[in-house]
Design a protein around this motif. Structure first.
Motif, PDB file in Angstrom:
ATOM      1  N   GLY A 113       8.726  -7.182  -3.283  1.00 16.14           N
ATOM      2  CA  GLY A 113       8.635  -5.733  -3.425  1.00 16.14           C
ATOM      3  C   GLY A 113       8.938  -5.277  -4.835  1.00 16.14           C
ATOM      4  O   GLY A 113       8.275  -4.391  -5.389  1.00 16.14           O
ATOM      5  N   THR A 114       9.941  -5.891  -5.452  1.00 17.42           N
ATOM      6  CA  THR A 114      10.347  -5.511  -6.799  1.00 17.42           C
ATOM      7  C   THR A 114       9.232  -5.732  -7.809  1.00 17.42           C
ATOM      8  O   THR A 114       8.852  -4.819  -8.557  1.00 17.42           O
ATOM      9  N   THR A 115       8.708  -6.952  -7.863  1.00 19.59           N
ATOM     10  CA  THR A 115       7.713  -7.249  -8.890  1.00 19.59           C
ATOM     11  C   THR A 115       6.389  -6.539  -8.640  1.00 19.59           C
ATOM     12  O   THR A 115       5.680  -6.195  -9.589  1.00 19.59           O
ATOM     13  N   MET A 116       6.068  -6.267  -7.377  1.00 16.86           N
ATOM     14  CA  MET A 116       4.836  -5.523  -7.108  1.00 16.86           C
ATOM     15  C   MET A 116       4.986  -4.064  -7.526  1.00 16.86           C
ATOM     16  O   MET A 116       4.027  -3.440  -7.994  1.00 16.86           O
ATOM     17  N   MET A 117       6.191  -3.502  -7.378  1.00 19.35           N
ATOM     18  CA  MET A 117       6.417  -2.146  -7.888  1.00 19.35           C
ATOM     19  C   MET A 117       6.295  -2.119  -9.404  1.00 19.35           C
ATOM     20  O   MET A 117       5.751  -1.176  -9.984  1.00 19.35           O
ATOM     21  N   ARG A 118       6.787  -3.184 -10.048  1.00 19.06           N
ATOM     22  CA  ARG A 118       6.681  -3.253 -11.514  1.00 19.06           C
ATOM     23  C   ARG A 118       5.229  -3.376 -11.954  1.00 19.06           C
ATOM     24  O   ARG A 118       4.841  -2.833 -12.995  1.00 19.06           O
ATOM     25  N   GLU A 119       4.454  -4.100 -11.196  1.00 19.90           N
ATOM     26  CA  GLU A 119       3.033  -4.236 -11.529  1.00 19.90           C
ATOM     27  C   GLU A 119       2.275  -2.939 -11.252  1.00 19.90           C
ATOM     28  O   GLU A 119       1.570  -2.413 -12.122  1.00 19.90           O
ATOM     29  N   ASN A 120       2.411  -2.431 -10.028  1.00 18.57           N
ATOM     30  CA  ASN A 120       1.619  -1.264  -9.635  1.00 18.57           C
ATOM     31  C   ASN A 120       2.042   0.005 -10.364  1.00 18.57           C
ATOM     32  O   ASN A 120       1.197   0.846 -10.719  1.00 18.57           O
ATOM     33  N   GLY A 121       3.349   0.151 -10.602  1.00 16.90           N
ATOM     34  CA  GLY A 121       3.817   1.310 -11.361  1.00 16.90           C
ATOM     35  C   GLY A 121       3.285   1.296 -12.783  1.00 16.90           C
ATOM     36  O   GLY A 121       2.916   2.338 -13.342  1.00 16.90           O
TER      37      GLY A 121
END
Length: 323
Positions: A178-186
């Protein structure tokens, strides 16, 4: 006269009985207080791995708070392979079966860990989620960076470094986290919203492995000789990219914005291999996690979600780094 003597004796006996009861009550209350004070707690801290300095800093914060409290025994566990969330699931199951007093968990995969987190919570075990979310609200507290905000800050910094135009690549860590996908998508959303002249040519996943990120960096640079910048989403990816731009001889020309803090990243900043990194506060995540777990056990109010903050660190403000 005889009647008065009897009344006097009865009064003395009543006072004596009251004193005796009061004394027993005080003694019992003191014993209960001592019992509460002497209560020992067994906590389990489960992170994504035991190598990244990010997770070692979480561990250090948790251990410091446990030492400060004096009645918390902390067991640290982490999977050998970041790509297998099932190992974390087994670790949480073990903690439940061993009747841990609290579980502190940084989930590798937000979906895969959800059922076992709910199982622990339903069993009455306080569950403190650290760094990365799960897809449930059945947890005691979630302590983490606001990763969407951090991703936006990273996008703004990278855009500033390349004057708002050019080709860029993203090297992420785990695709299920969840963390790294938020960093990517954000990051992607911010670029799309504010910087139409920046083109993302590829997104690749290193699983946080420095060697894999290095090889990906070399391949991307070979395929895109006009690349302007890289964005890396965790410590391993950032270090791998830094080594890649150095090996390819494009350090400084190809800009790099990364994530996390380690000695390798500090060295890369000083050498000009990367220009900025998004620094979280993992020490505070571990420190607060242990405190919140104890508070929950003792019936105190605990915040459901805590943002531990993020800073943009460059070579010019390295002195702002703390433990």
């Amino acid at each position: 006269m005889k009647k008065r003597s009897i009344l006097t004796v009865l009064l003395v006996l009543a006072v004596a009985a009251a004193v005796l009861v009061s004394g027993c009550s005080s003694k019992n209350s003191g014993s209960a207080g001592d019992d509460a004070k002497d209560k020992k707690y067994q906590f389990v801290l489960i992170t994504m791995d035991s190598l990244d300095e990010h997770w070692l800093s979480v561990k250090a914060g948790a251990e410091e708070k446990a030492k400060e409290l004096g009645n918390v025994s902390l067991t640290f566990r982490a999977p050998a392979d970041k790509s297998d969330p099932n190992e974390q699931v087994r670790m949480v199951e073990d903690a439940i079966n061993q009747k841990a007093d609290a579980i502190l968990l940084a989930p590798l995969d937000q979906s895969a860990l959800t059922p076992v987190v709910e199982k622990a919570y339903d069993a009455g075990i306080p569950v403190i989620i650290i760094d990365s979310p799960v897809k449930t609200d059945k947890y005691t507290s979630f302590i983490a960076t606001d990763n969407l905000k951090a991703a936006e800050m990273a996008a703004d910094k990278l855009a500033e470094l390349i004057d708002g135009k050019g080709k860029i690549a993203i090297i992420n860590a785990q695709p299920g986290s969840g963390t790294t996908m938020m960093r990517e998508n954000g990051f992607k959303d911010r670029i799309k919203e504010k910087y139409p002249d920046i083109q993302i040519v590829t997104v690749q996943y290193s699983m946080g492995d420095k060697a894999k990120a290095l090889n990906q960096t070399l391949d991307i640079l070979t395929a895109n000789p006009d690349l302007a910048a890289f964005y890396a989403t965790n410590e391993g990816s950032t270090v791998g990219v830094a080594r890649g731009v150095k090996e390819k001889g494009v350090a400084g020309k190809v800009k790099v914005v990364g994530f996390d803090k380690s000695q390798d990243i500090i060295n890369a900043l000083n050498e000009g291999l990367i220009q900025a990194t998004m620094v979280q506060n993992p020490y505070q995540m571990g420190f607060l996690g242990v405190q919140f777990a104890v508070d929950a056990i003792e019936g105190k109010s605990v915040e459901k979600k805590v943002d531990t903050g993020v800073k943009v660190i460059t070579k010019d403000n390295l002195d702002e780094l703390t433990k």
